[in-house]
Each structure stands twice: as C-alpha cells, then as structure tokens.
Write a protein that holds these residues in place. Structure first.
Motif, short mmCIF file in Angstrom:
data_model
loop_
_atom_site.label_atom_id
_atom_site.label_comp_id
_atom_site.label_asym_id
_atom_site.label_seq_id
_atom_site.Cartn_x
_atom_site.Cartn_y
_atom_site.Cartn_z
N LEU A 90 5.24 -3.62 13.08
CA LEU A 90 3.83 -3.64 12.76
C LEU A 90 3.66 -3.71 11.25
O LEU A 90 4.59 -3.44 10.49
N ILE A 91 2.46 -4.07 10.82
CA ILE A 91 2.18 -4.15 9.40
C ILE A 91 1.57 -2.82 8.95
O ILE A 91 0.59 -2.35 9.54
N LYS A 92 2.15 -2.23 7.94
CA LYS A 92 1.73 -0.90 7.48
C LYS A 92 1.11 -0.98 6.09
O LYS A 92 1.44 -1.86 5.29
N ASP A 93 0.20 -0.04 5.81
CA ASP A 93 -0.34 0.07 4.46
C ASP A 93 0.60 0.92 3.61
O ASP A 93 1.60 1.44 4.12
N GLY A 124 1.85 4.12 4.99
CA GLY A 124 2.61 4.10 6.23
C GLY A 124 1.77 4.02 7.48
O GLY A 124 2.31 4.10 8.59
N ASN A 125 0.47 3.84 7.34
CA ASN A 125 -0.41 3.72 8.50
C ASN A 125 -0.46 2.27 8.97
O ASN A 125 -0.44 1.33 8.16
N THR A 126 -0.55 2.09 10.29
CA THR A 126 -0.62 0.74 10.84
C THR A 126 -1.93 0.07 10.45
O THR A 126 -3.00 0.65 10.59
N ILE A 127 -1.84 -1.15 9.94
CA ILE A 127 -3.03 -1.96 9.66
C ILE A 127 -3.41 -2.63 10.97
O ILE A 127 -2.69 -3.48 11.48
N THR A 128 -4.53 -2.24 11.54
CA THR A 128 -4.88 -2.69 12.88
C THR A 128 -5.48 -4.09 12.91
O THR A 128 -5.45 -4.75 13.94
#
Length: 451
Positions: free
Chosen positions: A226-229, A232-236
């Motif tokens: 997944l793509i993270k900011d 470390g949070n998922t960019i939805t």
C-alpha cells in the motif's frame, strides 16, 4: 457487556445492541450495493495469496459480490508455484519481479502451476456446504482462450523465448460469460494465432483486461503493498498524477512500484478506480468496497487536467463565482481582499481558459482539522460530477496537510454533504480558533468527516 468468544445468537434472542448494529450496517452498505450492481470488477492476485492459504476466504467474499450482481473477472498469478516446480525439477532459474526470459522447461512448469491453481479456484467456487458462506452459491467459473498473446521477442540482444505480452482480449466473449452471471477466470498464459503458449505477467494481463472491458474497478490483492504517508498511515485515495510523481521519484520498493504503475496505467486508460489491497487482512475486498474509507490505496484519475492551484490572476474569476452565492446568503461575504490573502488555499477548475469551479482548504492543524470552504461549481457546469471532484481533491489536500478531519459550514446544502459521509457537528467540535470566528447570526450547520 461481554459474551463468550464463540457464542452465537438467533435473530430473536440477539442482544439489542448487536441487532441495531447489524441493521445500521446493512442500511449503510445499501447504497454501495445499488451502485455496483451490474458493474465489472477485475480482481487480480499472485500465487503468494494461494501459497499463504487465503484463497478460500477470498472466494467466499467474491461469491458474495457475484450474488450482489457484480460482474467478476479473476486473474491469478503463479510465480511462487512456478519457482517451486523449477526447484523440484532441478533447474537453477527462478522468476523474480519484472520481465524475464521463459525457457521451454520453465513454460511447462508455468502450465502445470497455472493448471493446479485454476483447479483449486474452481473447486473453491464449487463449495456448497450448509451453514457456510458458499451455501446455495452455485457459481459457474469459465476459463478459456480469451487472451491472444504475442512474443516479447529479442530486446537488447536478449531472447525472451516463451515470455509474452497481451496482443488482444476477446471482449465480446468475456461479456457474454459475465452477462450470464458466471465468473471469468484467467491464468497468466496467452496463446498466439499459431497455437503457441506464452507466459504472461499477471499484473499486465489484469490491467489489459480491465482497460479492454472498461471495468469499474481493477483490484490488486497484494501482501501489503500500500502507499503510505510519511507517518506510516495508508493513503486511501491517490490521484493518478500524484501516483505518477511517486513512481518518478524511484523511492518505492520494487513490488509496490509494479502494482502502482499498473494501477496508474489502468486509470489513465479509462478504468474508473484501481485499488491496492492487503490480502493479509481478512475481508479486505468487502471492507474496501462497502466502507467509505476502505482499507487500501485507491488510485483515481480526478480529471486533474482541469484541476490546478489558484493563482493571483484567478482572483477575479473566483470572486465572480462567489458573489452570486454571497448575494443570496448561501455564502458568508468575504470580499476581494480576503480572497487575495487566501488565494494559495484555493484550487480552481479550468477548461479552455474558463474557471468554472473552486474550493478552498484552510488548515487548523493544532486540532488535527481542516476547513473546506467555497466549494462552488458554476450552474452551467453542474451535474457532471465536478462537485465530487472538488470534494475528493479537498479531502486529499487536507490529508496531505496532516488533518484527520475535514469540516464544512453550510446553510443550504446539508443533504449533499450528508450523502458524502459528513456527520452533523456542533460549534464546540470546531477548532478553538474557528469557534471564535463562527457567525452565530447565520446559524450555519456544521458537518465533519473523518479522513
């Protein structure tokens, strides 16, 4: 209140809170059911998913989608299984990420691995035990020579032998199958008009099929690509232009880069949405489709050719958009000076030199919030989804700023925001700085959305 972990209840004796929660959830997902009925989803996964024992749970979720009227194309990979076949037969080569030559022995291993996985998938869809999600499913799975392939050939002096690329998709044959309620299952193999078989990349095959069918969704199930900011949070949600920028920076790992590049290509070529989902999360497909925020990264086109940051020269056009709404009381009067001061917070929609929409995002990051203001589309341009586009952009921009919640003040468009996931708030929910400037004489309604 606690209950034993494995205890179940009938509808009659279920605790009241559980019954209410179930009813609320069922009502919440109804709009998604209506929206996706009759739409085409291409779902793709590598052999790693099969190897890790997740196939049965995925098939149960896909059978539910099929029962709800979603038209499904499944594309599976087989790299770990092919590599295992090669190892057992004493060959030194192993397939990695990227395009590699396929020798005649490797092609035979690819055929064996694809056949085994195809049979496993067909068996999983054939389940029908009572008291399981597959009870009464009766789903037909159709495989066949839907894909015409061509050889990759010789590149930079390297003969890629039996490695192929997609030449043509038999769209009409696939549509005939899915329109009858069956599922099309594609293995990573294609056939030439001369009868030769070629080893294909699962990601390229799935993307080509999604583009050819103009699918609503292309879903890649990955281990956790997944793509993270930066936190470390998922960019939805990710605009394709931003995805391409990330790819150009060459900082993603090889697997993530491969999936994101195919997602970007699909969206650029007309697929409405492309998703990267973690198959390690049970039910990730259902969570992504039937919850507002989802659990993966969704790539969208966002019509960014018309969407750009506002400039000083745009101030006059922005004022012209705002003035009629200020005059009828929809917007609080701002004045040209305020627009000039805050112009860097605005994004505009422009087509052929005409600015026909705008939105502003104002950060209040000490409170983890951002305000969306002046979301306007000129009346002559309304009804084509431009408001949705500006909203999605504002949400992405607020997330990029580090905001966790987006709020809006409105006097006349509350239902529009409620339909898009905003919930009613109060003045006390606003950032402290914004509470001080809240105009109580206007009595604007406050709506907040979690990002």
């Amino acid at each position: 209140m606690t209950t034993p972990e494995n205890e179940t209840y009938s509808a009659q004796d279920a605790p009241e809170f559980a019954a209410a929660q179930f009813v609320r959830w069922f009502r919440d997902v109804a709009p998604y059911v209506h929206d996706f009925r009759g739409k085409t989803f291409v779902v793709a996964f590598g052999g790693e998913l099969v190897r890790d024992g997740v196939l049965n749970a995925l098939i149960q979720d896909l059978s539910l989608l099929s029962a709800l009227g979603v038209k499904l194309i499944l594309v599976h990979g087989s790299r770990p299984q092919v590599n295992e076949q090669l190892r057992l037969k004493g060959y030194d080569m192993q397939f990695g990420r990227g395009t590699e030559p396929t020798s005649a022995p490797a092609l035979e291993c690819a055929k064996e691995a694809a056949g085994e996985i195809r049979l496993d998938i067909e068996a999983a869809f054939s389940q029908g035990l009572p008291n399981t999600p597959m009870s009464h499913a009766k789903i037909r799975v159709i495989s066949g020579n839907f894909v015409t392939a061509r050889p990759v050939g010789v590149i930079d002096g390297i003969d890629y032998q039996h490695t192929g690329a997609v030449r043509k998709i038999d769209v009409e044959a696939m549509k005939a199958v899915i329109n009858q309620g069956a599922i099309v299952l594609l293995s990573p193999l294609g056939f030439s008009p001369t009868g030769e078989a070629f080893n294909l990349a699962m990601e390229d095959l799935a993307t080509s099929v999604a583009i050819a069918l103009r699918a609503e969704k292309l879903i890649f199930l990955t281990q956790d690509r997944l793509i993270k900011d930066p936190a470390g949070n998922t960019i939805t949600e990710l605009a394709r232009e931003i995805a391409d920028r990330l790819l150009a920076e060459h900082e993603l790992d090889e697997d993530t880069r491969a999936f994101l590049s195919h997602a970007s290509r699909a969206v650029k070529r007309g697929v409405a949405r492309a998703h990267l989902l973690p198959y390690t999360l049970d039910g990730s497909v259902l969570l992504e489709i039937f919850t507002h925020d989802g659990v993966g990264t969704m790539v969208v086109e966002d019509a960014l050719d018309d969407l750009r940051p506002a400039e000083v020269d745009d101030i006059g056009a922005i004022v012209q958009l705002i003035e009629p709404l200020e005059a009828d009381g929809t917007l609080v009067p701002r004045g040209r000076a305020v627009i000039e001061r805050d112009v860097e917070r605005f994004t505009v929609l422009e087509h052929d030199g005409v600015i026909y929409g705008c939105v502003a995002v104002i950060p209040y990051l000490e409170d983890g919030m951002a305000e969306m203001a002046c979301l306007i589309v000129h009346p002559e341009w309304q009804g084509e989804g431009e408001g949705e586009m500006l909203l999605r952009h504002a949400e992405m921009r607020a997330r990029a700023m580090g905001a966790r919640r987006l709020f809006v003040l409105t006097t006349r468009t509350s239902h529009w925001f409620i339909k898009r996931g905003f919930v009613r708030g109060s003045v006390s929910d606003l950032p402290k700085e914004r509470q001080l400037t809240y105009n109580r004489s206007r009595n604007s309604l406050i709506f907040i959305k979690r990002l």
